[in-house]
Design an enzyme around this catalytic site. Structure first.
Site, PDB file in Angstrom:
ATOM      1  N   ALA A 110       0.819  -1.217   0.000  1.00 20.14           N
ATOM      2  CA  ALA A 110       0.000   0.000   0.000  1.00 20.14           C
ATOM      3  C   ALA A 110       0.848   1.260   0.000  1.00 20.14           C
ATOM      4  O   ALA A 110       0.460   2.287   0.538  1.00 20.14           O
ATOM      5  CB  ALA A 110      -0.922  -0.002   1.223  1.00 20.14           C
ATOM      6  N   ARG A 166      -2.254   8.047 -11.366  1.00 20.04           N
ATOM      7  CA  ARG A 166      -3.335   8.152 -12.353  1.00 20.04           C
ATOM      8  C   ARG A 166      -4.694   8.485 -11.739  1.00 20.04           C
ATOM      9  O   ARG A 166      -5.642   8.790 -12.439  1.00 20.04           O
ATOM     10  CB  ARG A 166      -3.427   6.835 -13.142  1.00 20.04           C
ATOM     11  CG  ARG A 166      -2.301   6.659 -14.142  1.00 20.04           C
ATOM     12  CD  ARG A 166      -2.182   5.226 -14.631  1.00 20.04           C
ATOM     13  NE  ARG A 166      -1.587   4.353 -13.622  1.00 20.04           N
ATOM     14  CZ  ARG A 166      -1.429   3.039 -13.772  1.00 20.04           C
ATOM     15  NH1 ARG A 166      -1.840   2.447 -14.859  1.00 20.04           N
ATOM     16  NH2 ARG A 166      -0.865   2.320 -12.809  1.00 20.04           N
ATOM     17  N   LYS A 206      -4.180   6.922  -3.175  1.00 18.22           N
ATOM     18  CA  LYS A 206      -5.100   6.028  -3.889  1.00 18.22           C
ATOM     19  C   LYS A 206      -5.798   5.036  -2.957  1.00 18.22           C
ATOM     20  O   LYS A 206      -7.013   4.848  -3.044  1.00 18.22           O
ATOM     21  CB  LYS A 206      -4.340   5.261  -4.978  1.00 18.22           C
ATOM     22  CG  LYS A 206      -5.192   4.213  -5.665  1.00 18.22           C
ATOM     23  CD  LYS A 206      -4.586   3.703  -6.941  1.00 18.22           C
ATOM     24  CE  LYS A 206      -3.657   2.543  -6.734  1.00 18.22           C
ATOM     25  NZ  LYS A 206      -3.238   1.939  -8.010  1.00 18.22           N
ATOM     26  N   ASP A 235      -5.003  -2.145  -4.055  1.00 22.05           N
ATOM     27  CA  ASP A 235      -5.865  -1.468  -5.026  1.00 22.05           C
ATOM     28  C   ASP A 235      -6.786  -2.465  -5.734  1.00 22.05           C
ATOM     29  O   ASP A 235      -7.233  -2.236  -6.838  1.00 22.05           O
ATOM     30  CB  ASP A 235      -5.034  -0.648  -6.027  1.00 22.05           C
ATOM     31  CG  ASP A 235      -4.028  -1.480  -6.802  1.00 22.05           C
ATOM     32  OD1 ASP A 235      -3.925  -2.693  -6.543  1.00 22.05           O
ATOM     33  OD2 ASP A 235      -3.336  -0.903  -7.665  1.00 22.05           O
ATOM     34  N   ASN A 275      -1.664 -11.549 -14.814  1.00 20.81           N
ATOM     35  CA  ASN A 275      -1.292 -11.650 -13.395  1.00 20.81           C
ATOM     36  C   ASN A 275      -2.198 -10.751 -12.548  1.00 20.81           C
ATOM     37  O   ASN A 275      -2.215  -9.538 -12.719  1.00 20.81           O
ATOM     38  CB  ASN A 275       0.169 -11.211 -13.231  1.00 20.81           C
ATOM     39  CG  ASN A 275       0.577 -11.158 -11.765  1.00 20.81           C
ATOM     40  OD1 ASN A 275       0.075 -11.932 -10.948  1.00 20.81           O
ATOM     41  ND2 ASN A 275       1.485 -10.249 -11.445  1.00 20.81           N
ATOM     42  N   ALA A 311     -49.420  21.520  13.561  1.00 19.60           N
ATOM     43  CA  ALA A 311     -48.658  21.968  12.388  1.00 19.60           C
ATOM     44  C   ALA A 311     -47.905  23.259  12.694  1.00 19.60           C
ATOM     45  O   ALA A 311     -48.425  24.163  13.340  1.00 19.60           O
ATOM     46  CB  ALA A 311     -49.611  22.199  11.222  1.00 19.60           C
ATOM     47  N   TYR A 339     -32.771  28.050  20.868  1.00 16.34           N
ATOM     48  CA  TYR A 339     -31.466  28.716  20.800  1.00 16.34           C
ATOM     49  C   TYR A 339     -31.653  30.217  20.957  1.00 16.34           C
ATOM     50  O   TYR A 339     -32.413  30.839  20.222  1.00 16.34           O
ATOM     51  CB  TYR A 339     -30.849  28.388  19.431  1.00 16.34           C
ATOM     52  CG  TYR A 339     -29.443  28.882  19.231  1.00 16.34           C
ATOM     53  CD1 TYR A 339     -28.455  28.614  20.177  1.00 16.34           C
ATOM     54  CD2 TYR A 339     -29.093  29.582  18.086  1.00 16.34           C
ATOM     55  CE1 TYR A 339     -27.154  29.055  19.970  1.00 16.34           C
ATOM     56  CE2 TYR A 339     -27.796  30.009  17.876  1.00 16.34           C
ATOM     57  CZ  TYR A 339     -26.826  29.755  18.824  1.00 16.34           C
ATOM     58  OH  TYR A 339     -25.547  30.179  18.620  1.00 16.34           O
ATOM     59  N   SER A 381     -51.682  24.492  16.520  1.00 12.55           N
ATOM     60  CA  SER A 381     -50.906  24.819  15.323  1.00 12.55           C
ATOM     61  C   SER A 381     -50.132  26.117  15.512  1.00 12.55           C
ATOM     62  O   SER A 381     -50.609  27.052  16.157  1.00 12.55           O
ATOM     63  CB  SER A 381     -51.848  24.989  14.130  1.00 12.55           C
ATOM     64  OG  SER A 381     -52.392  23.729  13.801  1.00 12.55           O
TER      65      SER A 381
HETATM   66  C1  UD1 Z   1       1.320  -5.083 -10.660  1.00 16.13           C
HETATM   67  C2  UD1 Z   1       2.070  -6.286 -11.212  1.00 16.13           C
HETATM   68  C3  UD1 Z   1       1.387  -6.781 -12.467  1.00 16.13           C
HETATM   69  C4  UD1 Z   1      -0.043  -7.111 -12.170  1.00 16.13           C
HETATM   70  C5  UD1 Z   1      -0.748  -5.916 -11.554  1.00 16.13           C
HETATM   71  C6  UD1 Z   1      -2.116  -6.321 -11.127  1.00 16.13           C
HETATM   72  C7  UD1 Z   1       4.419  -5.939 -10.611  1.00 16.13           C
HETATM   73  C8  UD1 Z   1       5.745  -5.538 -11.082  1.00 16.13           C
HETATM   74  N1  UD1 Z   1       3.435  -5.884 -11.516  1.00 16.13           N
HETATM   75  O1  UD1 Z   1       1.392  -4.042 -11.640  1.00 16.13           O
HETATM   76  O2  UD1 Z   1       2.056  -7.943 -12.979  1.00 16.13           O
HETATM   77  O3  UD1 Z   1      -0.689  -7.537 -13.343  1.00 16.13           O
HETATM   78  O4  UD1 Z   1      -0.032  -5.464 -10.400  1.00 16.13           O
HETATM   79  O5  UD1 Z   1      -2.754  -5.239 -10.493  1.00 16.13           O
HETATM   80  O6  UD1 Z   1       4.276  -6.313  -9.459  1.00 16.13           O
HETATM   81  N2  UD1 Z   1       3.551  -0.724  -4.443  1.00 16.13           N
HETATM   82  C9  UD1 Z   1       4.316  -0.473  -3.331  1.00 16.13           C
HETATM   83  N3  UD1 Z   1       5.592  -0.045  -3.513  1.00 16.13           N
HETATM   84  C10 UD1 Z   1       6.157   0.131  -4.731  1.00 16.13           C
HETATM   85  C11 UD1 Z   1       5.350  -0.115  -5.856  1.00 16.13           C
HETATM   86  C12 UD1 Z   1       4.062  -0.565  -5.700  1.00 16.13           C
HETATM   87  O7  UD1 Z   1       3.863  -0.635  -2.213  1.00 16.13           O
HETATM   88  O8  UD1 Z   1       7.328   0.511  -4.784  1.00 16.13           O
HETATM   89  C13 UD1 Z   1       2.164  -1.224  -4.250  1.00 16.13           C
HETATM   90  C14 UD1 Z   1       1.104  -0.285  -4.770  1.00 16.13           C
HETATM   91  O9  UD1 Z   1       0.621   0.553  -3.744  1.00 16.13           O
HETATM   92  C15 UD1 Z   1       0.022  -1.261  -5.229  1.00 16.13           C
HETATM   93  C16 UD1 Z   1       0.771  -2.516  -5.599  1.00 16.13           C
HETATM   94  O10 UD1 Z   1       2.035  -2.415  -4.981  1.00 16.13           O
HETATM   95  O11 UD1 Z   1      -0.874  -1.584  -4.175  1.00 16.13           O
HETATM   96  C17 UD1 Z   1       0.928  -2.679  -7.093  1.00 16.13           C
HETATM   97  O12 UD1 Z   1       1.617  -1.578  -7.634  1.00 16.13           O
HETATM   98  P1  UD1 Z   1       1.201  -0.977  -9.024  1.00 16.13           P
HETATM   99  O13 UD1 Z   1       2.173   0.099  -9.356  1.00 16.13           O
HETATM  100  O14 UD1 Z   1      -0.232  -0.646  -9.050  1.00 16.13           O
HETATM  101  O15 UD1 Z   1       1.516  -2.224  -9.967  1.00 16.13           O
HETATM  102  P2  UD1 Z   1       0.870  -2.522 -11.360  1.00 16.13           P
HETATM  103  O16 UD1 Z   1       1.510  -1.671 -12.390  1.00 16.13           O
HETATM  104  O17 UD1 Z   1      -0.595  -2.479 -11.240  1.00 16.13           O
HETATM  105 CA    CA Z   2      -2.233  -1.656  -9.800  1.00 23.58          CA
END
Ligand code: UD1
Ligand code: CA
Length: 447
Positions: A9, A15, A22, A102, A169, A378, A385, A403
């Protein structure tokens, strides 16, 4: 076997274009990271480790003691993020479940299946995949000729052929803990300058170890939120899940698509929810009620057989058989006893209404107690106050307030008293007494 979850997290969620991190954006009233935590808790009683970074303080505030926090100071990728938990968990977990914050619709059941599959796996990891036409930027699953998983290729690094792969994935994994810590140390730096957790797959395969994968059947669970369009999809998916749960428990939703029910709301059997109704917060509704249409109820307790039409209620308590609306408003501290009738355009705040009290039309009741079976005419106003302080109005039982009466607090009206239409009552009225005029004076003893 000791199983511990790691929830990622720390990411910023660029984005989303938001000042709010987020993972704190709500889905059905609860931050996404809360949903991730609920799912993780199904799998193990060990307190999950949450990797935080961007907006760390906000996440801590929301989650409190439900997670152990580890700060990832520099966001160097998902592999690097998991590595931050090593010092907390090394030697203290046999299996490590990793999930992302997320993906609010991913269920505890699915995570449990990951764990069960990994328990039976001779190799070091099990991952979750999904087959979908829209890749949404997910990593692609590359399989060997014998069908076993060979690698995950991130979209940024994928060839055109790899980009065409429909197996994706999801981003939830169960690892053998000891193997994981070793593998993370070997993950190479990607072209993007990040350490990908997904590269652990290729490391296992190179070492001749088996990577298991289970494929998610319910695509809704894999809705990952990267922008506000995804957020709306997640909201709709969760809303539908929550609504189905209530319908299966014996609650009628006339139009589930326009019924908005929060995660903590409880509803009794045979209650009917009409369209365009919002039930939020810690709301409890009894059996056999009719709620809505066009009603908002937040943090309320509502008894059995109540009818609430086109009204707004917040932090109020209703006993059984209360009927209300259209256009009634209950605010903090409104308590309506059994059988209270409240008609249109009434407002009640910080007041206790006894059994069978009627407030039929256009009234404001604030800081008052009203005895059983009293009728409020009514247009009655408790003038509570004085510009600086709030004052109390005490009205007895079986009282008839005429009323358009102004009740200038502090004030007491005795049992069975009456006021004439338009009375401005500035002095207490004794029981069994009729008061009229402006300011009202008591003119005669009744009976
Ligand atoms: C990641 C996966 C991807 C998968 C996708 C599914 C990797 C490299 N890629 O991509 O294969 O299909 O999720 O949703 O793992 N986060 C951290 N620290 C960091 C980077 C990310 O805590 O340095 C956390 C983010 O808060 C998030 C999660 O890791 O909860 C995933 O990061 P995000 O950048 O959303 O990865 P995706 O590009 O979605
Ligand atoms: Ca993601």
């Amino acid at each position: 076997m000791k199983i511990t979850s790691i929830i990622l997290a720390a990411g910023q969620g660029t984005r989303m274009k938001s000042d709010l991190p987020k993972v704190l954006h709500p889905v059905c009233g609860k931050p996404m990271v809360w949903h991730a935590l609920q799912a993780a808790r199904v799998v193990s009683e060990e307190v999950p480790v949450m990797i935080i970074g961007h907006g760390a303080d906000g996440v801590r505030d929301v989650i409190g003691s439900a997670a152990r926090f580890v700060v990832q100071a520099e966001r160097l990728g998902t592999g690097h993020a998991v590595q931050q938990a090593e010092s907390t968990l090394k030697g203290d977990a046999d299996l490590v479940l990793v999930s992302q914050s997320d993906m609010p619709l991913l269920t505890g059941d699915t995570l449990s299946k990951l764990v069960e599959t990994q328990k039976a796996n001779s190799g070091p990891m099990t991952m979750l995949t999904i087959i979908a036409d829209d890749p949404r930027g997910f990593g692609r699953i590359v399989r060997a000729d014998d069908g076993s998983v060979k690698a995950i290729v991130e979209e940024a690094d994928a060839t055109d052929a790899e980009k065409a792969i429909k197996e994706l994935n999801v981003g939830a994994y169960c690892f053998d803990a000891d193997w994981l810590w070793g593998a993370l140390a070997e993950v190479p730096l990607s072209a993007k300058g990040e350490y990908y957790l997904t590269d652990t797959v290729a490391l296992a395969v190179e070492a001749g170890l088996r990577v298991e994968a289970i494929t998610l059947e319910n695509a809704v669970e894999a809705i990952g939120v990267n922008n506000r369009i995804h957020l709306a999809e997640a909201e709709a998916g969760m809303r539908s899940r929550v609504n189905r749960g209530h319908m299966l428990k014996g609650i009628t939703l006339i139009d589930p698509a326009s019924t908005y029910i929060g995660m903590d709301v409880e509803i009794g059997q045979d209650t009917v929810i009409q369209p365009n109704t919002f039930l939020r917060g810690e709301t409890k509704i009894g059996e056999g009620c009719e709620i809505g249409p066009n009603t908002i109820i937040i943090d309320c307790e509502i008894g059995d057989r109540c009818e609430i039409l086109s009204s707004v209620l917040e932090k109020a308590i209703l006993e059984d058989n209360v009927d209300m609306g259209p256009f009634a408003r209950l605010r903090k501290g409104a308590y309506l006893s059994k059988g209270v009738h409240m008609g249109n355009f009434g407002e009640v705040k910080d007041s206790h209404l006894g059994k069978g009290v009627k407030v039929g039309h256009f009234s404001y009741i604030g800081n008052a107690t009203i005895g059983a079976e009293t009728n409020i005419g009514a247009g009655t106003i408790t003038c509570n106050y004085d510009g600086e302080n709030k004052h109390h109005t005490k009205i007895g039982e079986d009282v008839f307030i005429g009323s358009d009466t102004m009740l200038v607090a502090p004030l007491e009206i005795g049992d069975r008293a009456r006021t004439g239409a338009g009375a401005v009552v500035t002095k207490n009225v004794k029981e069994d007494t009729l008061a009229v005029g402006m300011p009202a004076r008591s003119i005669k003893k009744l009976k």
